[in-house]
Design a protein around this motif. Structure first.
Motif, short mmCIF file in Angstrom:
data_model
loop_
_atom_site.label_atom_id
_atom_site.label_comp_id
_atom_site.label_asym_id
_atom_site.label_seq_id
_atom_site.Cartn_x
_atom_site.Cartn_y
_atom_site.Cartn_z
N SER A 13 6.65 5.65 4.67
CA SER A 13 6.00 5.50 5.74
C SER A 13 5.10 6.02 5.80
O SER A 13 3.66 5.24 6.39
CB SER A 13 6.92 4.38 6.41
N GLU A 16 2.39 6.04 3.73
CA GLU A 16 1.84 5.18 3.02
C GLU A 16 1.51 4.41 3.74
O GLU A 16 -0.29 3.54 3.77
CB GLU A 16 3.35 4.07 2.48
N GLY A 18 -0.10 1.58 5.93
CA GLY A 18 -0.18 0.16 5.10
C GLY A 18 -1.60 0.13 4.04
O GLY A 18 -2.44 -0.17 3.82
N ARG A 19 -1.18 1.53 3.12
CA ARG A 19 -1.90 1.61 1.98
C ARG A 19 -2.16 0.28 1.14
O ARG A 19 -3.07 -0.15 0.25
CB ARG A 19 -1.22 2.17 1.00
N TYR A 20 -1.31 -0.71 0.74
CA TYR A 20 -1.28 -2.15 0.49
C TYR A 20 -1.83 -3.40 0.74
O TYR A 20 -2.11 -4.10 -0.24
CB TYR A 20 0.73 -2.40 0.12
N GLU A 21 -1.64 -3.19 2.24
CA GLU A 21 -2.62 -4.11 2.84
C GLU A 21 -4.67 -3.64 2.57
O GLU A 21 -5.43 -4.18 3.20
CB GLU A 21 -2.43 -4.34 4.07
N ASP A 22 -4.54 -2.48 2.53
CA ASP A 22 -5.75 -2.24 2.61
C ASP A 22 -7.11 -1.51 1.32
O ASP A 22 -5.96 -1.36 0.45
CB ASP A 22 -6.23 -0.25 3.07
N SER A 23 -7.40 -2.51 1.21
CA SER A 23 -8.48 -2.61 -0.27
C SER A 23 -8.40 -1.34 -0.62
O SER A 23 -9.27 -1.51 -1.60
CB SER A 23 -9.45 -3.39 0.38
N GLU A 25 -6.78 1.09 -0.36
CA GLU A 25 -5.40 1.29 -0.31
C GLU A 25 -5.29 3.23 -0.54
O GLU A 25 -4.54 3.98 -0.66
CB GLU A 25 -5.65 1.72 -2.51
N GLY A 27 -4.93 2.91 3.85
CA GLY A 27 -4.34 3.07 4.48
C GLY A 27 -4.56 3.15 5.97
O GLY A 27 -5.55 3.20 6.14
N TYR A 28 -3.92 3.08 7.17
CA TYR A 28 -4.03 3.33 8.26
C TYR A 28 -3.81 4.12 9.51
O TYR A 28 -3.86 4.07 10.53
CB TYR A 28 -4.44 1.50 8.95
N SER A 55 6.36 2.99 1.84
CA SER A 55 7.75 3.30 2.89
C SER A 55 9.35 3.13 1.89
O SER A 55 9.17 2.71 0.99
CB SER A 55 7.39 1.67 3.46
#
Length: 179
Positions: A13, A16, A18-23, A25, A27-28, A55
């Protein structure tokens, strides 16, 4: 690093982030910070940054996806950050598939050797970070052999070592001294 070289990050994690929520890919988290730094600092030589963090992953999860997520990508550099969840399991949250430090090191070694035998990628190893902000917690004490294994492998394989655990512990020690 050069333009169009591939810099692949793999881990749990922390990678990761947030890579799945990031256009994009990316993450933040730290992967984005590194990518953005490289793009700003070396705009004409910025590498392709790939985030394959998932994650909840443990070292054994990396084994099951290593060919697909690392070898088939044929990266120029691979950065590995894994270990927190292996300790988490040992703290009694799951008895399933426990990975003790010697097994962790053995599996980690096999992943590095596979990268070296099947790609020309440079290796970057990040120490597992911390297990909570209490530096004397049971989790942080249990984490030390995993950190040592990463340091040992980094030296053995002449990898770039990211002293993440050390940096977090120094920060927490300084914060504690100021309190």
């Amino acid at each position: 690093m050069k333009k169009n070289e591939k810099l692949l990050f793999i881990g749990d994690s922390i990678t990761e982030s947030g890579r799945y929520e990031d256009s994009e890919e990316i993450g933040y988290g730290y992967v984005r910070l590194i990518r953005d730094f490289l793009q700003i600092t070396f705009p004409d030589q910025s590498p392709i940054v790939i985030n394959h963090g998932i994650s909840g992953n443990h070292i054994t999860d990396l084994v099951s996806r290593w060919d697909r997520d690392v070898i088939s990508v044929n990266p120029d550099y691979v950065s590995i950050s894994i270990g927190i969840n292996d300790v988490w399991r040992r703290l009694g949250h799951s008895e399933k598939e426990l990975v003790y430090p010697d097994m962790y090191e053995e599996i980690y070694r096999s992943l590095i050797e596979e990268v070296q035998s099947k790609t020309k990628a440079g290796i970057i190893l990040a120490e597992p970070t911390i297990h909570g902000e209490d530096i004397h917690s049971k989790g942080n004490k249990m984490l030390l052999p995993y950190v040592e294994a990463v340091r040992k492998l980094g030296a053995e394989y002449k990898a770039i070592l990211v002293p993440a655990h050390q940096a977090f512990m120094e920060y927490l020690n300084q914060r504690r001294q100021r309190s």
